[in-house]
Write a protein that holds these residues in place. Structure first.
Motif, PDB file in Angstrom:
ATOM      1  N   LYS A 278      51.654  36.957  47.341  1.00 21.06           N
ATOM      2  CA  LYS A 278      50.648  36.257  46.539  1.00 21.06           C
ATOM      3  C   LYS A 278      49.640  35.546  47.444  1.00 21.06           C
ATOM      4  O   LYS A 278      48.428  35.567  47.191  1.00 21.06           O
ATOM      5  CB  LYS A 278      51.332  35.265  45.600  1.00 21.06           C
ATOM      6  CG  LYS A 278      50.386  34.526  44.674  1.00 21.06           C
ATOM      7  CD  LYS A 278      51.167  33.570  43.758  1.00 21.06           C
ATOM      8  CE  LYS A 278      50.223  32.797  42.847  1.00 21.06           C
ATOM      9  NZ  LYS A 278      50.964  31.838  41.971  1.00 21.06           N
ATOM     10  N   GLY A 281      47.381  38.090  48.960  1.00 20.46           N
ATOM     11  CA  GLY A 281      46.408  38.499  47.954  1.00 20.46           C
ATOM     12  C   GLY A 281      45.274  37.495  47.832  1.00 20.46           C
ATOM     13  O   GLY A 281      44.109  37.880  47.631  1.00 20.46           O
ATOM     14  N   SER A 284      43.029  37.958  50.801  1.00 19.01           N
ATOM     15  CA  SER A 284      42.244  39.164  50.581  1.00 19.01           C
ATOM     16  C   SER A 284      41.116  38.911  49.584  1.00 19.01           C
ATOM     17  O   SER A 284      39.972  39.343  49.787  1.00 19.01           O
ATOM     18  CB  SER A 284      43.170  40.278  50.076  1.00 19.01           C
ATOM     19  OG  SER A 284      42.462  41.469  49.829  1.00 19.01           O
ATOM     20  N   HIS A 285      41.423  38.220  48.500  1.00 19.92           N
ATOM     21  CA  HIS A 285      40.433  37.951  47.450  1.00 19.92           C
ATOM     22  C   HIS A 285      39.256  37.156  48.006  1.00 19.92           C
ATOM     23  O   HIS A 285      38.090  37.531  47.816  1.00 19.92           O
ATOM     24  CB  HIS A 285      41.104  37.176  46.316  1.00 19.92           C
ATOM     25  CG  HIS A 285      40.226  36.921  45.135  1.00 19.92           C
ATOM     26  ND1 HIS A 285      40.244  37.698  44.010  1.00 19.92           N
ATOM     27  CD2 HIS A 285      39.282  35.962  44.906  1.00 19.92           C
ATOM     28  CE1 HIS A 285      39.362  37.241  43.131  1.00 19.92           C
ATOM     29  NE2 HIS A 285      38.770  36.185  43.660  1.00 19.92           N
ATOM     30  N   ASP A 326      41.652  42.891  45.774  1.00 19.87           N
ATOM     31  CA  ASP A 326      42.462  42.022  46.629  1.00 19.87           C
ATOM     32  C   ASP A 326      43.851  42.611  46.880  1.00 19.87           C
ATOM     33  O   ASP A 326      44.297  42.721  48.024  1.00 19.87           O
ATOM     34  CB  ASP A 326      42.510  40.585  46.098  1.00 19.87           C
ATOM     35  CG  ASP A 326      42.998  40.446  44.664  1.00 19.87           C
ATOM     36  OD1 ASP A 326      43.685  41.346  44.165  1.00 19.87           O
ATOM     37  OD2 ASP A 326      42.674  39.407  44.030  1.00 19.87           O
ATOM     38  N   ASP A 327      44.543  43.035  45.816  1.00 15.82           N
ATOM     39  CA  ASP A 327      45.865  43.641  46.029  1.00 15.82           C
ATOM     40  C   ASP A 327      45.770  45.071  46.556  1.00 15.82           C
ATOM     41  O   ASP A 327      46.645  45.518  47.319  1.00 15.82           O
ATOM     42  CB  ASP A 327      46.655  43.629  44.724  1.00 15.82           C
ATOM     43  CG  ASP A 327      47.161  42.238  44.365  1.00 15.82           C
ATOM     44  OD1 ASP A 327      47.260  41.389  45.266  1.00 15.82           O
ATOM     45  OD2 ASP A 327      47.453  41.996  43.180  1.00 15.82           O
ATOM     46  N   TYR A 341      52.843  47.719  44.816  1.00 11.28           N
ATOM     47  CA  TYR A 341      51.480  47.576  44.320  1.00 11.28           C
ATOM     48  C   TYR A 341      51.415  47.861  42.831  1.00 11.28           C
ATOM     49  O   TYR A 341      50.766  47.118  42.066  1.00 11.28           O
ATOM     50  CB  TYR A 341      50.535  48.509  45.080  1.00 11.28           C
ATOM     51  CG  TYR A 341      49.159  48.568  44.454  1.00 11.28           C
ATOM     52  CD1 TYR A 341      48.304  47.473  44.505  1.00 11.28           C
ATOM     53  CD2 TYR A 341      48.731  49.709  43.761  1.00 11.28           C
ATOM     54  CE1 TYR A 341      47.049  47.511  43.905  1.00 11.28           C
ATOM     55  CE2 TYR A 341      47.485  49.757  43.171  1.00 11.28           C
ATOM     56  CZ  TYR A 341      46.651  48.655  43.244  1.00 11.28           C
ATOM     57  OH  TYR A 341      45.421  48.692  42.640  1.00 11.28           O
TER      58      TYR A 341
END
Length: 594
Positions: A278, A281, A284-285, A326-327, A341
């Motif tokens: 999380k 993620g 990444s976001h 993001d994921d 995923y």
């Protein structure tokens, strides 16, 4: 910027003193050379990237003004604006305090261990002087404290220079004793600073994983061509680890993050827990936002108005599509595998399908209403609204699969759409027409217009997306789990040893609504048996279609009858269909591997 300004000798100047750490108080001195006779100043009411009027001026107090030794009269003209009555061209000095005790990524925080602030919470804006250089000097830093920011450094110690006000408020500051580490991605230095981590925090592992994310995203936006670089000279991740917390806010060359400290990687462990995934993620976001929101942005945000709401109907693209990638970037970077995923995607699908509001509010409406609905959620939120993050990410998924399916692996995909938008706009403002045109161009002249029209209907309508059908074409199996009792009754609850079973939401059109339950009710008993957990009621339910329910509302007992329908929506599970044909497996491989 002229040479004198570059040396810090001209422009708007702020001095931020952090000496009063125990009082959580920033003391700010603003110096304005050559003020107007009636010099207007104001504090922003919101921070870009977080679409709510947050009234930062409520934390400002003790505002006073002077020109040299002469006190200058100040007149407040609205909740966050003042006018100083100046004489002549002598510099105007404003002094004020900012209460800094908000641990989120949006405001300002100061105590004996660390400091953090965004410029929108601290720096008064000088009307008519936005485009001049702005200078910040930090004072009162205790021995051993470091400073982390991507604002350009000046010639003096703890001095920083911004070309204009927009740049000034787009570089947050982290202060204190923190862990820091660096890595390279796309030929650019990236830095991580982490405050509040436990002693067993594995910083190198976080750096390695973040680097893989950044490399994957740079390749998505710019390809693997030699010399391809991201649109910033360096990048900074600022992570504050708390006992409880989660969130992030993007900036042009940095991001501020909050996460649970127990979710950080630990030395000696190679496991990627759900909490750590999380966090990755979130990294990444916010990094993806350096392209999609900070540069590629809604046309309505070409010039930010800090005094009021800035409306756009495009957050489904700028937040929702970012949430899709993001994921997906974690998968492409090798940080999660395909089954994991798909579990993340299934969680998002289940959440959207469990919200009756998806049939009430379109994505475009959700985007426009963010200022009054998304950040002000209540007991009716699932019934009246839908998240432009979650449903927007599923629209991106449906669009990506539709493009890939129509193109049959010939380079038609959402990656190509994003790059086309980036190149076509020069990394600048875009509108919905630009997005639709890029989709049509990527899909080709035969299928493009129809697919663009389909995207428009997904965004402006309230029909469910054809995800099960699309995923099946890619060899992904869709399975619905049996509904829980909460899903069958159409409610959401909070459970604890102290409060028992408490209703938090009653969903539109469900059995709980028909029975007369309301948010805040405590469920005491079913069929005469004491209830401590909702699922404990399952063996108590009679074979007939309804059950007797005892509840409490405002200290009054309620005896209700509730039905238990069998056809409720259960959670969705996704998995790899190994029996899929070769064409479906090829499409799946191209999608998941990028």
């Amino acid at each position: 910027m002229n040479s004198r300004a570059a040396r810090g000798g001209a422009g708007i100047a702020y001095r931020v003193d952090v000496a009063e750490r125990h009082a959580h108080r920033l003391r700010v001195t603003l110096t304005i050379p050559r003020p107007a006779a009636e010099q207007h100043v104001s504090l922003p009411v919101w921070i870009p990237g977080s679409y709510l009027v947050r009234e930062f001026a409520r934390h400002l107090s003790g505002l006073a003004a002077a020109q040299g030794a002469r006190a200058v009269a100040l007149r407040q003209i609205d909740k966050a604006s003042w006018v100083a009555q100046c004489r002549g061209r002598a510099a105007l000095t404003l002094t004020y305090e900012v209460h800094a005790f908000d641990p989120s990524v949006r405001c300002a925080y100061l105590d004996a261990r660390r400091g953090f602030f965004n410029g929108t919470s601290v720096f008064l804006r000088v009307q008519g002087r936005d485009h001049e250089p702005h200078r910040v000097t930090l004072a009162g830093l205790p021995a051993g404290w470091e400073v982390a920011t991507t604002m350009r450094t000046g010639t003096r110690r703890n001095e920083f220079i911004a070309a204009d006000y927009d740049e000034l408020v787009d570089h947050p500051f982290e202060l204190g004793r923190f862990w820091r580490g660096t890595f390279q991605a796309g030929g650019v230095a990236h830095e991580f600073v982490v405050a509040g981590a436990l002693p067993d925090f594995d910083g190198q592992r976080l750096l390695d994983d973040a680097q893989r994310i950044c490399v994957a995203q740079i390749a998505l936006w710019h390809g693997n061509a030699p010399g391809a670089k991201p649109p910033f000279a360096r990048y900074l991740f600022m992570l504050n680890a708390l006992d409880e917390g989660y969130g992030g806010l993007e900036h042009r060359a940095s991001t501020a993050l909050v996460a649970n400290r127990r979710d950080l990687p630990r030395a000696g462990s190679t496991e990627r827990s759900d909490g750590y995934v999380k966090l990755l993620g979130l990294v990444s976001h916010e990094y993806f936002h350096a392209w999609n929101v900070k540069r590629l942005r809604p046309s309505e945000f070409a010039h930010v108005d800090y005094t009021r709401e800035n409306y756009t109907a495009l957050l489904w693209f700028f937040e929702g599509f970012t949430s899709y990638y993001d994921d997906l970037a974690l998968l492409r970077a090798g940080l999660v595998d395909a089954p994991r995923y798909l579990r993340l995607v299934a969680t998002t699908i289940s959440g959207v399908l469990a919200a009756p509001g998806r049939k009430v509010q379109s994505l475009a409406q959700s985007s426009f209403d963010a200022w009054v609905k998304y950040y002000r959620q209540d007991e009716n939120t699932p019934n009246a609204t839908i998240s432009y993050y979650t449903l927007g990410s599923l629209v991106a998924l449906a669009l990506d699969l539709s493009l890939r399916s129509a193109g049959k692996g010939r380079g038609a995909d959402l990656d190509a759409v994003m790059r086309r938008l980036w190149q076509g706009s020069g990394g600048g403002p875009i509108g919905e027409d630009d997005i639709l045109a890029a989709v049509a161009a990527a899909a080709g002249p035969r299928r493009g217009p129809a697919l663009a029209a389909r995207l428009h209907s997904w965004v402006h309508g309230t029909d469910d997306l054809p995800l099960a059908e699309l995923l099946a074409r890619f060899g992904v199996r869709w399975h619905e789990q049996p509904p829980t009792l909460a899903q069958r009754w159409g409610l959401r609850v909070a459970e604890s040893a102290l409060t028992g079973v408490k209703v938090t939401h009653v969903l539109r059109g469900g059995a709980a609504e028909a029975a007369g339950l309301a948010a805040g009710d405590e469920l005491l008993a079913v069929e005469g048996w004491r209830l401590r957990r909702l699922e404990d009621a399952l063996p108590l339910l009679p074979a007939k279609a309804s059950a007797r329910l005892l509840a409490v509302r405002d200290q009054c007992l309620l005896e209700l009858t509730i039905a238990t329908p069998a056809g409720a929506q259960g959670a969705v599970q996704l998995g790899l269909d190994e029996s899929a044909g070769a064409a479906a497996r090829a499409l799946r491989k191209a999608w998941l591997q990028g």
